[in-house]
Scaffold this motif. Structure first.
Motif, mmCIF file in Angstrom:
data_model
loop_
_atom_site.group_PDB
_atom_site.id
_atom_site.type_symbol
_atom_site.label_atom_id
_atom_site.label_comp_id
_atom_site.label_asym_id
_atom_site.label_seq_id
_atom_site.Cartn_x
_atom_site.Cartn_y
_atom_site.Cartn_z
ATOM 1 N N GLY A 39 0.786 -1.229 0.000
ATOM 2 C CA GLY A 39 0.000 0.000 0.000
ATOM 3 C C GLY A 39 0.820 1.282 0.000
ATOM 4 O O GLY A 39 0.255 2.379 0.072
ATOM 5 N N LYS A 42 3.813 1.477 -4.737
ATOM 6 C CA LYS A 42 4.705 0.928 -5.772
ATOM 7 C C LYS A 42 3.981 0.765 -7.118
ATOM 8 O O LYS A 42 4.489 1.171 -8.155
ATOM 9 C CB LYS A 42 5.272 -0.443 -5.325
ATOM 10 C CG LYS A 42 6.073 -0.366 -4.033
ATOM 11 C CD LYS A 42 6.606 -1.717 -3.615
ATOM 12 C CE LYS A 42 5.540 -2.734 -3.288
ATOM 13 N NZ LYS A 42 4.644 -2.365 -2.158
ATOM 14 N N THR A 43 2.785 0.172 -7.064
ATOM 15 C CA THR A 43 2.035 -0.033 -8.312
ATOM 16 C C THR A 43 1.628 1.305 -8.920
ATOM 17 O O THR A 43 1.692 1.495 -10.146
ATOM 18 C CB THR A 43 0.780 -0.898 -8.037
ATOM 19 O OG1 THR A 43 1.233 -2.186 -7.612
ATOM 20 C CG2 THR A 43 -0.096 -1.053 -9.263
ATOM 21 N N THR A 44 1.229 2.229 -8.066
ATOM 22 C CA THR A 44 0.836 3.558 -8.558
ATOM 23 C C THR A 44 2.021 4.213 -9.276
ATOM 24 O O THR A 44 1.859 4.826 -10.341
ATOM 25 C CB THR A 44 0.366 4.430 -7.371
ATOM 26 O OG1 THR A 44 -0.626 3.708 -6.642
ATOM 27 C CG2 THR A 44 -0.206 5.751 -7.843
#
Ligand code: ATP
Length: 265
Positions: A39, A42-44
């Motif tokens: 959360g 990282k993906t963002t």
């Protein structure tokens, strides 16, 4: 030589920034790991670099500004593997890998013989040569991940953005995938940005590690140069109390090993 320069990148959801003012650069030939707790963004960050998520700031990739080119143009330079593959069509593994050439093909243009040979070799390299004409949907989650990796390798992009590509792979295949990635990066003078939760892969296969906490870049680790105590200090900020050791494997190769320690108050 710099391949990617990221300036003041911020991005989020519903008007709130999740990643905040992130700046860094990546040289050709490097594998850069992105580490951080669940959360932390990282993906963002990866999606923003692939220009798949709205953001402020900018990214210069080779000669292009990521924000100012079409997705197709960007896809010629940059391969992206999302956390979860979204292929739900009945396609053979070969067809899935051939999709990696789409950005290079004009409308109705058929793939070249060399593209087909490259696709076949990529499937052989990841150990799926004997499943080439099976239905992609018949693969296990780990095998699907290897097939997507083959597609990314076949496309020969300069920058690979990989979001937890190891998550479904078993112990041996995780290492094999990282070895394949290292070979790819060297042979193609490419670079990779890769989010990882596996500290052994991060510390032993990445040239440097970006440490994210609460959407901010709080430090960088160069595993071959940063002192053990500095690495421990930074990693403890995201994982709680940990200790790091350098051990030799049976062949005498030095490896970094991270262990979780009891939390100290
Ligand atoms: N579509 C969305 N809408 C609203 N908030 C989102 C959305 N996607 C992600 N977030 C929030 O943004 C934050 C960062 O999510 P992100 O997926 O970037 O984290 P991450 O570091 O990749 O996590 P993980 O390690 O669990 O994959 C999380 O708090 C998450 O709830």
């Amino acid at each position: 030589m710099k391949l990617l320069t990221v300036n003041n990148l911020s991005a989020g959801y519903n008007g709130t920034d999740i990643i905040k003012n992130i700046s860094f650069s990546v040289d050709s030939g490097q594998i850069i790991g992105i580490l951080g707790a669940n959360g932390c963004g990282k993906t963002t960050l990866i999606k923003s670099l692939a220009n798949l998520h709205p953001h402020t700031g900018n990214c210069q990739l080779d000669t292009i500004t990521v924000e100012s080119v079409s997705q197709k143009e960007l896809a010629r330079l940059c391969g992206y593997i999302p956390q979860n593959n979204s292929i739900s069509l009945d396609l053979t593994l070969f067809d899935v890998v051939m999709m990696g050439f789409n950005p290079e093909l004009k409308l109705l243009q058929t793939p070249t013989r060399q593209m087909k040979e490259t696709a076949i070799q990529a499937l052989i390299d990841v150990g799926l040569g004997n499943r080439m004409y099976d239905n992609f949907q018949s693969l296990s989650a780990g095998q699907k991940q290897l097939c997507i990796l083959a597609r990314t390798f076949a496309g020969k992009r300069k920058l690979l953005l990989l979001d937890e590509p190891e998550s479904a792979l078993d112990f041996r295949l995780r290492y094999q995938a990282m070895e394949l990635l290292q070979d790819y990066i060297q042979q193609n003078h490419a670079s990779a940005l890769i989010t990882l939760h596996d500290s052994a892969l991060a510390l032993n296969y990445c040239d440097s590690l970006l440490i994210l906490s609460d959407g901010r870049l709080i430090g960088t680790i160069i595993p071959s140069e940063t002192s053990i105590s500095d690495m421990e200090q930074l990693l403890s900020k995201i994982y709680g109390t940990i200790s790091l050791s350098k051990l030799n494997d049976r062949l005498g190769n030095s490896r970094l090993v991270m262990m979780k320690e009891a939390e100290t108050s």
